[in-house]
Design a protein around this motif. Sequence first.
Motif, PDB file in Angstrom:
ATOM      1  N   ALA A  19       0.775  -1.364   0.038  1.00 48.85           N
ATOM      2  CA  ALA A  19       0.102  -0.211   0.044  1.00 48.85           C
ATOM      3  C   ALA A  19       0.817   1.198  -0.003  1.00 48.85           C
ATOM      4  O   ALA A  19       1.955   1.531  -0.176  1.00 48.85           O
ATOM      5  N   ALA A  20       0.049   2.021   0.225  1.00 47.70           N
ATOM      6  CA  ALA A  20       0.339   3.563   0.288  1.00 47.70           C
ATOM      7  C   ALA A  20       1.667   4.067   0.781  1.00 47.70           C
ATOM      8  O   ALA A  20       2.345   4.692   0.283  1.00 47.70           O
ATOM      9  N   ILE A  21       2.170   3.248   1.718  1.00 40.86           N
ATOM     10  CA  ILE A  21       3.837   3.275   2.117  1.00 40.86           C
ATOM     11  C   ILE A  21       4.024   4.343   2.860  1.00 40.86           C
ATOM     12  O   ILE A  21       4.411   5.447   2.165  1.00 40.86           O
ATOM     13  N   ALA A  22       4.234   4.086   4.092  1.00 40.86           N
ATOM     14  CA  ALA A  22       4.313   5.390   5.160  1.00 40.86           C
ATOM     15  C   ALA A  22       5.690   5.879   4.711  1.00 40.86           C
ATOM     16  O   ALA A  22       5.993   7.272   4.764  1.00 40.86           O
TER      17      ALA A  22
END
Lengths: 546, 546
Positions: A19-22
């Motif tokens: 995902a989005a990936i912090a």
Amino acid sequence: MLSLRLTSFTHLLSPPSSAAIARRSRAILRRRHHLRQRPLAASFSAQSATAETQDRVNNSKNRVPEQVITPRSQDFNAWYLDVIANAELADYGPVRGTMVIRPYGYAIWEAIQEYLNVKFKETGHSNMYFPQFIPYSFIEKEASHVEGFSPELALVTIGGGKELEEKLVVRPTSETIVNHMFTQWIHSYRDLPLLINQWANVTRWEMRTKPFVRTLEFLWQEGHTAHATPEEAEDEAIQMIDIYTRFAYEQAAIPVITGRKSKVETFAGACKTYTIEAMMGDKKALQAGTSHNLGQNFSRAFGTQFTDENGVREHIWQTSWAISTRFVGGIIMTHGDDAGLMLPPKIAPIQVVIVPIWKKDDEKAAVLNAALIVKDVLQKSGIRVKLDDSDQRTPGWKFNFWEMKGVPLRIEIGPRDVASGSVVISRRDIPGKQGKVFGISMEPSNLEAYVKDKLDEIQSSLLERAIAFRDSNIVDVSTYSDLKAAISEGKWARGPWSASDEDELKVKEETGATIRCFPFEQPQGIKTCLMTGNPAEEVAIFAKSY
Amino acid sequence: MLSLRLTSFTHLLSPPSSAAIARRSRAILRRRHHLRQRPLAASFSAQSATAETQDRVNNSKNRVPEQVITPRSQDFNAWYLDVIANAELADYGPVRGTMVIRPYGYAIWEAIQEYLNVKFKETGHSNMYFPQFIPYSFIEKEASHVEGFSPELALVTIGGGKELEEKLVVRPTSETIVNHMFTQWIHSYRDLPLLINQWANVTRWEMRTKPFVRTLEFLWQEGHTAHATPEEAEDEAIQMIDIYTRFAYEQAAIPVITGRKSKVETFAGACKTYTIEAMMGDKKALQAGTSHNLGQNFSRAFGTQFTDENGVREHIWQTSWAISTRFVGGIIMTHGDDAGLMLPPKIAPIQVVIVPIWKKDDEKAAVLNAALIVKDVLQKSGIRVKLDDSDQRTPGWKFNFWEMKGVPLRIEIGPRDVASGSVVISRRDIPGKQGKVFGISMEPSNLEAYVKDKLDEIQSSLLERAIAFRDSNIVDVSTYSDLKAAISEGKWARGPWSASDEDELKVKEETGATIRCFPFEQPQGIKTCLMTGNPAEEVAIFAKSY
């Protein structure tokens, strides 16, 4: 806020749908005001796929993000880090200076491995594996080697809960342990040449790190060979730098300059170091691969001897050579642009992405069906192809996403294309309308030929572009002030050089540039050292470097 | 003295022509009296090739070594080490417990990698790479994990010349660092499943080591997956142990028994561990691969959560699974015999070796020419073939050498064969005349079909033999005294088990055997625990193990 969560459908090569990936948040926070994407909360809402799809397509113009990364011209370093984050190539590890290589970045490394592994075997080398823990005493045996590497060592001092009697070095390179083993394996000239390679991780405690380019731990291959004569060792060292050169030009489309390092820049423990030097998009040089003629330095230190044909004991002559995950950084920084990564087709994990486009629900089946057929045709002809049939993003978003990932060709298929039995094909290397061709027939043999042709064209075009860039940024200089001027403009300076090591270090101190190499290709004619005015046999190339 | 220097022409897969090899000396010294080979000084003398060749062939009968390794039946462990040394699979590294994997051994590992890598990708996993240095605090987060691994850790305490603030663990396995990264990558159910794998080295500070089977550093692949539901994680764990099982049967011809570990034997940090257990030639069990359902143990420890379809935050469900270079040890100990290694064709680096035989000089050209043609025919049909055309050894010596290396088929070509347009083919798995067939036509389509057929036959035959061996050494037991009797005979005991962990540990203490697994294949009918007499749902297999 969460507006940059590009990732839910970045399944490629069946990867983490991750995902989005912090870790992108740093870059994202910096650039939030650039974005016009609607908040993720909306696009992730529980609407029906159909309604959502229509809504998305209808609004697609508004929802395509603008530049989501720092422009390359504005801040090359920030751009580089943004590309790595947004193209999902790598992430920072928890220990300072370490890197997690993500599936898409690792797939590029796998492409490098596949090519080189075959070439190594074709030239008679076998893979094997040496332990990574090296007794500290080994490192100390070769004087210049220990001097070069001791500041960078990671040391294991505790094993199984106990303080170790001898500290263990986590390999920074394997010459010492290789020689320890060679000494046991090599007895007679009949045992030579001994040609081996290993694919492994290595550790160097670097202070200033940068993903791919310089990390505390990295992956590489290291070749190690032993020979009966200095000539054979020299031939081997040259053969391997030639293989690297060919790889760089033909696969990575990077027009490296191949040459010999100056004494100052030679590998710690080598007699001669050959190198391929690549010019990055910011004109800094990247040492992208090296091949060392080690002479008898290690064999003397380790007593690695053989009995020659006359029964005389001799020390072996050796080489070592390596290419690492740093090369992935070189690919990013050679070809990338403001839209992100740009991959040469030969090493692209995905060569063609298919984006199906439909507005109405009743168009979807026909479009997807055509897209599947096209995918099948291309896949069967050996092309690495990805169909992005995700329901969750607009075509425009997908265009940007796969451009960011550097996929060389995009095929678009909409209802009108299906009706006319054709597709639209866009080139990553030519932005906008210019790179877009309509009405390419879907007929398998036509499509296959067209796509292969275009991939070849892109491969050549990337190389030509990089050659033009390189050549327009190398300045021939004949005096030190010319050199300083060229370097201060950020260019590479090429000029005759026969001055001392001290002079070389002075250039470094005063300009920040080092001798990248004495190139194999030398101009004809009489040469006069740019620094001393003395006769010079060769020109050297000076540049700032990574 | 130097009589066992077999190695000058062991070029295979274009490997190190590597020599004699000092590390063999231990085994050699022990067995010198077995040998009838003439001293190396003579065979390495500077005679002309022709004279030497004739001399060698004339004396071939006298010069073929007898058994050069410890008979398997006499001392299984010594036999194992001798095979590893003489087949040039591995060597000891300079640090206690470490191993150098030599080209021939590494080629077996490459065959394992090639098969599994494809299967992993087919099932949706992507390769990537995590750093090997893990902050010590990570290891402490999962209680049973730290308990299991802390005695085996190698710790880096010094980096770049300075004492580190936090000790770094050299990865013994990567669950902790994987979870650290998963926590950054996973946000929503859309990010799941996340399916990754890495090929890497790992370090465990083992006290009792043995090449391939248990080494301080080893190579493996470790898969790590994250799922939205416990059912998906369970399915994944089962899918991967199934892939391992199929690999073992179909490629390595090892009839593993697949099952679930007891609670006592479950991986440190897992809810369930599935295993493939292989019976070695000495009837000890080898755990040859494992797949763990980690449940939420690590996700709870690391706070790895996702938002499910209803907007609820949940901890992810995970698996991990691994096969290592230990498997190479399993192949050696399953199939090897007194003549050395015996490799299943599907994973043999060399499937067919061609040994040309000539007596007179004028026969040589015709024989070598025929041998080259045969090599070409087989190579083109995808068979991995090696022509041993070395001038320096007798055919008899070569026969023994390639038998030691476990090459499945040998093709002999002499002058009479050339005249009749045929070859002689010998099977590694059937010794002597019985495994030898004369007069196989060299005609390409005939030869290719014959060889492929024989390789298939050998592959099946090795598996059948191993199944028969396994089945004749598993004893069904219904009481503890039956179990003790079976174990004391060196066999595996299979019997119903529902007793406590304490009882399990008692069995281990009293017999040396552990529960290898509760096999997936269970007998029908009512079962009564062999220890307690209580009802039991399953039979367990007990055995001594590596």
